[in-house]
Write a protein that holds these residues in place. Structure first.
Motif, PDB file in Angstrom:
ATOM      1  N   VAL A   1       1.606  -1.307  -0.500  1.00 44.04           N
ATOM      2  CA  VAL A   1      -0.161  -0.307   0.431  1.00 44.04           C
ATOM      3  C   VAL A   1       0.816   1.302   0.193  1.00 44.04           C
ATOM      4  O   VAL A   1       1.928   1.422   1.159  1.00 44.04           O
ATOM      5  N   GLN A   2       0.710   1.659  -1.035  1.00 39.69           N
ATOM      6  CA  GLN A   2       1.027   3.730  -1.223  1.00 39.69           C
ATOM      7  C   GLN A   2       0.307   4.565  -0.798  1.00 39.69           C
ATOM      8  O   GLN A   2      -0.886   4.968  -1.135  1.00 39.69           O
ATOM      9  N   LEU A   3       0.504   5.506   0.496  1.00 40.10           N
ATOM     10  CA  LEU A   3      -0.167   6.484   1.191  1.00 40.10           C
ATOM     11  C   LEU A   3      -0.057   7.895   1.078  1.00 40.10           C
ATOM     12  O   LEU A   3       1.617   8.166   1.222  1.00 40.10           O
ATOM     13  N   ILE A   4      -1.107   8.078   0.306  1.00 40.04           N
ATOM     14  CA  ILE A   4      -0.765   9.803   0.155  1.00 40.04           C
ATOM     15  C   ILE A   4      -1.494  10.996   1.120  1.00 40.04           C
ATOM     16  O   ILE A   4      -2.681  10.625   0.915  1.00 40.04           O
ATOM     17  N   CYS A   5      -1.305  11.425   2.617  1.00 41.64           N
ATOM     18  CA  CYS A   5      -2.044  12.593   2.445  1.00 41.64           C
ATOM     19  C   CYS A   5      -2.127  13.887   3.241  1.00 41.64           C
ATOM     20  O   CYS A   5      -0.865  13.829   3.784  1.00 41.64           O
ATOM     21  N   ILE A   6      -2.786  14.427   3.465  1.00 41.65           N
ATOM     22  CA  ILE A   6      -1.821  16.248   3.515  1.00 41.65           C
ATOM     23  C   ILE A   6      -2.268  16.179   5.460  1.00 41.65           C
ATOM     24  O   ILE A   6      -1.361  16.936   5.996  1.00 41.65           O
ATOM     25  N   LYS A   7      -3.627  15.880   5.808  1.00 44.44           N
ATOM     26  CA  LYS A   7      -3.475  16.125   7.270  1.00 44.44           C
ATOM     27  C   LYS A   7      -3.518  14.703   8.067  1.00 44.44           C
ATOM     28  O   LYS A   7      -3.973  13.768   7.233  1.00 44.44           O
ATOM     29  N   GLY A   8      -2.893  14.599   8.955  1.00 51.21           N
ATOM     30  CA  GLY A   8      -2.994  13.441   9.403  1.00 51.21           C
ATOM     31  C   GLY A   8      -1.772  12.659   9.513  1.00 51.21           C
ATOM     32  O   GLY A   8      -1.107  12.709   9.006  1.00 51.21           O
TER      33      GLY A   8
ATOM     34  N   VAL B   1      -5.645   2.531   8.461  1.00 54.74           N
ATOM     35  CA  VAL B   1      -5.996   3.792   9.549  1.00 54.74           C
ATOM     36  C   VAL B   1      -5.440   4.608   9.305  1.00 54.74           C
ATOM     37  O   VAL B   1      -4.031   4.951   9.409  1.00 54.74           O
ATOM     38  N   TRP B   2      -6.431   5.649   9.337  1.00 49.34           N
ATOM     39  CA  TRP B   2      -6.074   7.788   9.140  1.00 49.34           C
ATOM     40  C   TRP B   2      -6.316   8.396  10.251  1.00 49.34           C
ATOM     41  O   TRP B   2      -7.578   7.811  10.942  1.00 49.34           O
ATOM     42  N   LYS B   3      -6.048   8.588  11.641  1.00 47.47           N
ATOM     43  CA  LYS B   3      -5.916   9.380  12.444  1.00 47.47           C
ATOM     44  C   LYS B   3      -5.642  10.968  12.298  1.00 47.47           C
ATOM     45  O   LYS B   3      -3.975  10.911  11.493  1.00 47.47           O
ATOM     46  N   ILE B   4      -6.382  11.802  12.471  1.00 45.00           N
ATOM     47  CA  ILE B   4      -6.644  13.138  12.489  1.00 45.00           C
ATOM     48  C   ILE B   4      -6.858  14.213  13.796  1.00 45.00           C
ATOM     49  O   ILE B   4      -7.703  13.316  14.458  1.00 45.00           O
ATOM     50  N   LYS B   5      -5.784  14.526  14.404  1.00 42.68           N
ATOM     51  CA  LYS B   5      -5.937  14.601  15.721  1.00 42.68           C
ATOM     52  C   LYS B   5      -7.146  16.239  16.307  1.00 42.68           C
ATOM     53  O   LYS B   5      -8.369  15.386  16.771  1.00 42.68           O
ATOM     54  N   ARG B   6      -7.372  16.454  15.170  1.00 34.62           N
ATOM     55  CA  ARG B   6      -8.032  17.689  14.889  1.00 34.62           C
ATOM     56  C   ARG B   6      -8.666  18.572  13.914  1.00 34.62           C
ATOM     57  O   ARG B   6      -7.306  18.801  13.261  1.00 34.62           O
ATOM     58  N   MET B   7      -9.584  18.661  13.521  1.00 30.77           N
ATOM     59  CA  MET B   7      -9.931  18.836  12.175  1.00 30.77           C
ATOM     60  C   MET B   7     -11.312  20.673  12.670  1.00 30.77           C
ATOM     61  O   MET B   7     -12.117  20.223  13.475  1.00 30.77           O
ATOM     62  N   GLY B   8     -11.381  21.464  12.341  1.00 26.54           N
ATOM     63  CA  GLY B   8     -11.993  22.132  12.267  1.00 26.54           C
ATOM     64  C   GLY B   8     -12.699  22.855  11.825  1.00 26.54           C
ATOM     65  O   GLY B   8     -13.545  21.334  10.684  1.00 26.54           O
ATOM     66  N   GLY B   9     -13.988  23.171  11.669  1.00 22.95           N
ATOM     67  CA  GLY B   9     -15.717  22.902  10.907  1.00 22.95           C
ATOM     68  C   GLY B   9     -15.627  23.312   9.599  1.00 22.95           C
ATOM     69  O   GLY B   9     -14.715  24.558   9.372  1.00 22.95           O
ATOM     70  N   MET B  10     -16.295  22.388   8.889  1.00 20.11           N
ATOM     71  CA  MET B  10     -16.585  23.738   6.857  1.00 20.11           C
ATOM     72  C   MET B  10     -15.006  22.946   6.483  1.00 20.11           C
ATOM     73  O   MET B  10     -14.554  23.944   5.722  1.00 20.11           O
TER      74      MET B  10
END
Length: 439
Positions: A338-345, A357-366
């Protein structure tokens, strides 16, 4: 009625054995050990019938707790008794473990004799039991103490003793909601409901009466105020959604709530127990504000390759922040790379779980975030892969159902402290239950 109560360790050794009726023999202890604990295949059902004898059991840590009967007994009552017995024991000696049970076996037998009488469940309220059963056993009671216990057992207020005093009167209220969702790949909601509960921590002197108002449709016509969220002072008790009212499908109250007042004018009036307790549970299925939407795009580019793109969108106010976000994207069992690309988290492929498994600590609304993955497959898989849904977990600082606390008032006529002198706090927390999107 219950014929007996047994407790076993993980080896099947009997730690506690209390038989209440003559139709239950010692062979019942061995039957449960052989047919449930020592069986090779794990028993998946909490009720087992062996030789016309029914066993209802739960497992806490490595301890098996079972009730046994030969009668046609109410199963729900048995499990309610088991969970209540565990709650009582935990209040006395903490964690349910083999060592704690051996160290407190005399106390456990005393508790069982109090909460079960000839197989019939009796008073299991922790506050009342602690007034006359201590770690050392039953103490001799004075006439005043005996009359106080009698009043608590037979009176209307058995969940709170008199004479409680605090230097500062405080009341904490948590609105906890769990959002359950099943969504189609096209974004159509197949099923959704919110299971909520209100947990209170009461540190009030005397015997106060509390009045509590919510924005249920039966209570309100069309009054609405501006929304707020997070931890708030009681001077601004409003929820995290702009809805003026919500439709509650099911509701269940703590025994302290006066049901007659709720049925007549839909006001929740109660004398709270001391400390932490669960005031009410509720469920709603209409007009749910789904905090997140998952948009999956799965494409098979060849025999041995697959492309997966997942977009997560937050659907709440930009001033709020979601936390503890985790997205689990299932992969085929014949995945070899598996090759993964994610900007956030952070994202990671877990071969043991067949999932990304994709983990994001904090994410604002909208806001929205995207993950792309290229999956390499081995060509030895014969069966066609049925795609499991993408699951998600999160925590947001508002009530997704739109539940709102309209007011919370405290009255104590005897000690003469006013509602304004009581410090009150309200917090709204929305969490994921079974939050899934088909892909």
């Amino acid at each position: 009625m219950i014929g007996g109560v047994f407790m076993y360790n993980h080896k099947g050794e009997v730690l506690i054995s209390r038989i209440y009726r003559d139709d239950i023999g010692r062979n019942a202890v061995d039957a449960f050990r052989v047919n449930v604990i020592h069986v090779r295949q794990q028993v998946r059902f909490p009720v087992v019938n062996i030789a016309r004898t029914s066993f209802f059991y739960i497992k806490k840590s490595n301890i098996w707790i079972a009730v046994v009967t030969k009668e046609n007994i109410n199963a729900a009552m048995c499990f309610e008794f088991l969970n209540k017995a565990v709650e009582v024991m935990q209040s006395y000696f903490g964690k349910i473990s083999e060592e704690n049970i051996k160290n407190n076996f005399v106390l456990i037998y005393e508790l069982l004799d109090e909460i079960l009488d000839f197989g019939y469940p009796q008073n299991s309220d922790v506050g009342i039991l602690k007034t006359y059963i201590t770690q050392q056993g039953v103490k001799s009671q004075s006439k005043e103490e005996t009359s106080q216990i009698t009043n608590q057992v037979t009176g209307q207020i058995g969940w709170r003793r008199e004479g409680i005093k605090y230097r500062r009167n405080e009341l904490f209220l948590d609105v906890l909601e769990y959002v359950n969702l099943l969504m189609s790949p096209q974004g159509q909601v197949l099923s959704a409901h919110v299971a909520g509960k209100i947990v209170m921590k009461s540190y009030l002197s005397g015997m106060p009466e509390c009045k509590f108002g919510i924005n249920d449709k039966l209570t309100l016509d069309s009054k609405g105020k501006s929304s707020a969220s997070g931890t708030e002072s009681a001077g601004n008790l409003v929820g995290g959604s702009g809805k003026s009212s919500i439709a509650i499908d099911d509701i269940q109250f703590h025994q302290c709530v006066k049901l007659s007042k709720f049925e007549s004018d839909h006001s929740i009036s109660f004398i709270p127990p001391d400390g932490e307790f669960e005031l009410m549970k509720y469920r709603t299925t209409k007009d749910i504000n789904l905090p997140f939407r998952v948009i999956p795009l799965v494409k098979e580019t060849g025999k041995g390759k697959m492309e997966v793109k997942v977009i997560v969108k937050s659907n709440f106010k930009s001033t709020l922040i979601g936390q503890k976000i985790e997205v689990r994207i299932p992969t085929p069992p014949n995945t070899c790379g598996v090759q993964l690309i994610c900007i956030k988290g952070k994202a990671k492929y877990k071969a043991s779980d067949n999932a990304i498994v994709w983990k994001i600590k904090r994410m604002g609304g909208m806001k929205e975030s995207q993950l792309s993955a290229e999956i390499e497959l081995m060509s030895n898989e014969k069966k066609k892969w049925t795609r499991p849904p993408i699951s998600m977990s999160f925590e947001v600082p508002f009530a997704p159902s739109g539940f709102k606390v309209r007011y919370l008032k405290v009255f104590e006529p005897k000690l003469n402290y006013s509602d304004n002198e009581t410090i009150k706090w309200v917090r709204y927390i929305g969490r994921s239950g079974l939050y899934e999107t088909r892909c």
